[in-house]
Structures are given as C-alpha cells and as structure tokens.
Scaffold this motif. Structure first.
Motif, PDB file in Angstrom:
ATOM      1  N   GLN A  48       0.822  -1.211   0.000  1.00 57.24           N
ATOM      2  CA  GLN A  48       0.000   0.000   0.000  1.00 57.24           C
ATOM      3  C   GLN A  48       0.858   1.263   0.000  1.00 57.24           C
ATOM      4  N   GLU A  49       1.925   1.254   0.791  1.00 56.80           N
ATOM      5  CA  GLU A  49       2.809   2.418   0.868  1.00 56.80           C
ATOM      6  C   GLU A  49       3.464   2.703  -0.480  1.00 56.80           C
ATOM      7  N   LEU A  50       3.927   1.651  -1.149  1.00 62.75           N
ATOM      8  CA  LEU A  50       4.585   1.845  -2.445  1.00 62.75           C
ATOM      9  C   LEU A  50       3.592   2.332  -3.494  1.00 62.75           C
ATOM     10  N   LEU A  51       2.375   1.817  -3.459  1.00 64.42           N
ATOM     11  CA  LEU A  51       1.352   2.283  -4.406  1.00 64.42           C
ATOM     12  C   LEU A  51       1.072   3.769  -4.205  1.00 64.42           C
ATOM     13  N   GLN A  52       0.949   4.191  -2.947  1.00 64.44           N
ATOM     14  CA  GLN A  52       0.666   5.598  -2.666  1.00 64.44           C
ATOM     15  C   GLN A  52       1.828   6.498  -3.080  1.00 64.44           C
ATOM     16  N   LYS A  53       3.064   6.029  -2.863  1.00 63.26           N
ATOM     17  CA  LYS A  53       4.227   6.872  -3.142  1.00 63.26           C
ATOM     18  C   LYS A  53       4.591   6.921  -4.619  1.00 63.26           C
ATOM     19  N   THR A  54       4.343   5.821  -5.345  1.00 65.59           N
ATOM     20  CA  THR A  54       4.875   5.721  -6.712  1.00 65.59           C
ATOM     21  C   THR A  54       3.808   5.552  -7.782  1.00 65.59           C
ATOM     22  N   GLY A  55       2.585   5.183  -7.396  1.00 65.75           N
ATOM     23  CA  GLY A  55       1.561   4.898  -8.387  1.00 65.75           C
ATOM     24  C   GLY A  55       1.690   3.518  -9.008  1.00 65.75           C
ATOM     25  N   THR A  56       2.704   2.760  -8.626  1.00 63.23           N
ATOM     26  CA  THR A  56       2.887   1.400  -9.115  1.00 63.23           C
ATOM     27  C   THR A  56       2.430   0.420  -8.046  1.00 63.23           C
ATOM     28  N   ASP A  57       1.501  -0.470  -8.405  1.00 70.40           N
ATOM     29  CA  ASP A  57       0.930  -1.412  -7.448  1.00 70.40           C
ATOM     30  C   ASP A  57       1.702  -2.728  -7.494  1.00 70.40           C
ATOM     31  N   PRO A  58       2.391  -3.103  -6.407  1.00 67.86           N
ATOM     32  CA  PRO A  58       3.092  -4.389  -6.385  1.00 67.86           C
ATOM     33  C   PRO A  58       2.144  -5.596  -6.360  1.00 67.86           C
ATOM     34  N   GLU A  59       0.853  -5.341  -6.181  1.00 69.68           N
ATOM     35  CA  GLU A  59      -0.165  -6.384  -6.198  1.00 69.68           C
ATOM     36  C   GLU A  59       0.119  -7.497  -5.187  1.00 69.68           C
ATOM     37  N   THR A 124       9.743  -4.494  -7.645  1.00 69.15           N
ATOM     38  CA  THR A 124      11.077  -3.926  -7.794  1.00 69.15           C
ATOM     39  C   THR A 124      11.021  -2.570  -8.493  1.00 69.15           C
ATOM     40  N   ARG A 125      10.086  -2.412  -9.440  1.00 71.54           N
ATOM     41  CA  ARG A 125       9.932  -1.104 -10.097  1.00 71.54           C
ATOM     42  C   ARG A 125       9.481  -0.047  -9.096  1.00 71.54           C
ATOM     43  N   ALA A 126       8.520  -0.419  -8.246  1.00 73.70           N
ATOM     44  CA  ALA A 126       8.034   0.530  -7.245  1.00 73.70           C
ATOM     45  C   ALA A 126       9.115   0.878  -6.233  1.00 73.70           C
ATOM     46  N   LEU A 127       9.882  -0.118  -5.805  1.00 74.35           N
ATOM     47  CA  LEU A 127      10.971   0.142  -4.856  1.00 74.35           C
ATOM     48  C   LEU A 127      12.012   1.082  -5.477  1.00 74.35           C
ATOM     49  N   ARG A 128      12.334   0.863  -6.742  1.00 72.03           N
ATOM     50  CA  ARG A 128      13.302   1.728  -7.418  1.00 72.03           C
ATOM     51  C   ARG A 128      12.794   3.165  -7.479  1.00 72.03           C
TER      52      ARG A 128
END
Length: 340
Positions: A48-59, A124-128
């Motif tokens: 959820q945090e990565l989706l909010q910060k990056t717009g990419t959902d790790p699902e 990994t895309r969201a983390l980057r």
C-alpha cells in the motif's frame, strides 16, 4: 549510494514467482522461519505504501496455497500447529470446488489460507521509484563492482570500472555474484548461482483462484489472469539461457496440474540465478577482520519473502538497535573461512 551492475531489480528479484512464503516452510530451519514470518506481515502495508508513493501497485495478492499429495504432510501439519500457522488438511473434493480447473487424480491436500503472492517485477519497479524520491539516496546503475578498497584491515570503499568509490561502510548484497566478490578479499563465501526457469501463460482473470503446488512445481495466479509456472533447479554457473527442455518440462507440469493450460499460449519463458547457500540461511552481519564490510546475501530460493526482515535485521545491527530476531544464525563470523 546503491550500485547495480545492470538495472536495479532485474536479476533474481525480477525472475522469481513472488510467493510470500517458502515453498515448503516446514522443511526449513528456525532461522529461515523467523525471517519469513516477520516479512509476511510486513508485505501488505508495504504494498500500500509503495502504491501511494509511486503509483505502481506491487499487487500483494492473498490467494492462499494448496499443497497436493505431499509425502511429509504429517510433518507439515505438526510444524503449523507448533507455530500457530493457518495450515489445515482439506478434502480433495473441497479443493476441486475451490479450484475447478485442477486436474483429477490427486488424493490429499493441505491449505494455508493467508499466503500472498507479489507481482515482483512491479514490486522492484516501485521500490526503485521510491528510492529515487529520497533526497539522500543515489542510484548508480550499469556500474559493476569488481573489488574492494582495503586499507589497514578496513574496507573503505569499492572498485568499479567507473573508478573507486569510497564509503564509511559497504554492504555486499550482490545475489549470486556475492561469493565471487568476497573471494577478492581471500574469503570463501558459499554463495553460488543456481539457475531457475519459469514460464507464463495468459488466461481468464478467474482461471486460477489460488496457488497450487504439486510434485515440486507450482502455479501462481496474477490478478489479470497471467499464470506463472515454475521452476527448475539447475547448477549451470552464470548461464541464464532459457532452454527448450525446461520449457517442455514446465509446460508438462502445468498441464498435469491444470489440464486446460494445454490450450493456453506460453507468453513468457525466462531464467534467473538464485544465490544458493547452505540450508538457504542468508549471511547477514559484519565480516570479521574487515571492519566496514557487511553482508546481506545468500537467500537462495526465498529472497523475496525474507527480504524485508533481512534488511530490517541488517539495519538494526548497523545502527546498534535491538534486533528483530536473534542475529546469531546469520552471522558471517561463524560461517566464513579463508579460501583454500
């Protein structure tokens, strides 16, 4: 500063299936289990945090997992009862109701209801992207490290094709390449590449509602109907070439589990290199005799599920905080030796 030999997140982190659990958690030591349990609880809020910060959902996709016709079912259930994990024996008829596409012929099943899978290329895309948003982080890609700057018993940086980079502390987390790098300091780190191949089908979104595992092979559903089937276990050095024999073997396993896949197209086939290590226990902590050098490597088949806890443990040790788990099983000090 994060140094990456190619592009960040494109090696085993990208190539794996993304199951947020060891394939057979009861077959691992308490050292692996401790990290896995901590990480499993960490992933949903991380997604959820990565989706909010990056717009990419790790699902982070909670589907549960069925193990079929296990030889060690009794041990699996005893392990789950001892650790209060939600694993139960289920009738094969109920599995067929839950997974209508499952093949006939299976006789026993156990189920873990809360297991998730993560779409690891998106993770990994969201983390980057999240790293690049941080003002105090520098990412240098296509910058392979080929050795360390070692002065008077201390590691004070790394050597790269682009020049030396000095640092107060260095963390070696180079996956399957970690053993080769530590060998430049005369140390034997038993981490070696172990090749794994995967295939990918595209089906209807409701084709497979749960992960299934039989005869050492697994099928993982993504939310959009992609189905991953894996994987092989090959000792081929650093060769990542996908092979026709693995494709045929994986496709046969897929059809044996889920016969309708005989009519589905294989839309992807790739290989990655796991960082193989003894008993799958990672090396986390300082390297004795080389002040300033730390390890976080050797996660073998469980890199994704162990990653959050491994990074937290390493951070605790580097900052002198109370560690989240006992660090002793992962300590390099008891597990490294000089090269012969």
């Amino acid at each position: 500063m994060l140094l990456e030999r190619q592009r960040a997140g494109r090696e085993s982190s990208w190539a794996g299936g993304g199951i947020v659990s060891p394939l057979y958690p009861w077959r691992y030591s308490d050292a692996v289990t401790a990290l896995a349990h901590w990480s499993q609880d960490f992933y949903p809020p991380l997604g959820q945090e990565l989706l909010q910060k990056t717009g990419t959902d790790p699902e982070v996709h909670v589907t549960g997992l069925y193990w079929l016709d296990l030889d060690d079912e009794v041990q699996a259930l005893a392990w789950a009862a001892e650790r209060n994990r939600p694993v139960s024996r289920v009738a094969i008829s109920s599995v067929k109701v839950a997974v209508p596409t499952l093949a006939e012929g299976y006789s026993t099943a156990i189920h873990m209801a809360d297991v998730a899978n993560v779409r690891n290329p998106r993770l990994t895309r969201a983390l980057r992207e999240a790293l690049l948003q941080l003002p105090n982080v520098t990412l240098r890609e296509d910058c392979a490290v080929d050795g360390f700057i070692h002065e008077e018993g201390q590691v004070v940086g790394v050597r790269t094709a682009q020049g030396d980079i000095r640092a107060d502390r260095v963390v070696l987390c180079a996956g399957a390449w970690s053993g080769e790098l530590l060998a430049t300091l005369g140390l034997d780190l038993p981490v070696e590449p172990v090749k794994g191949q995967m295939i990918l089908f595209k089906c209807a979104e409701d084709f497979l509602p749960s992960m299934v595992l039989a005869k050492g092979r697994y099928a993982i559903p993504r939310r959009d109907g992609h189905i991953l089937v894996g994987s092989t276990l090959e000792h081929e050095g650093f060769d990542k070439t996908p092979t026709e024999s693995a494709l045929e073997s994986l496709r046969a396993s897929a059809i044996e589990m889920l016969p309708a896949l005989a009519d589905a197209e294989v839309v992807g086939h790739w290989a990655g290199l796991r960082p193989g290590s003894p008993d799958g226990i990672p090396f986390i902590g300082p390297v004795p005799g080389f002040d300033g050098l730390w390890l976080n490597c050797g996660h073998y088949r469980n890199g994704l599920v162990l990653a959050p806890a491994s990074c937290r443990l390493l951070t605790d040790l580097m900052l002198g905080r109370e560690p989240i788990v006992d660090p002793a099983p992962y300590a390099p000090s008891a597990r490294l030796k000089p090269l012969a």
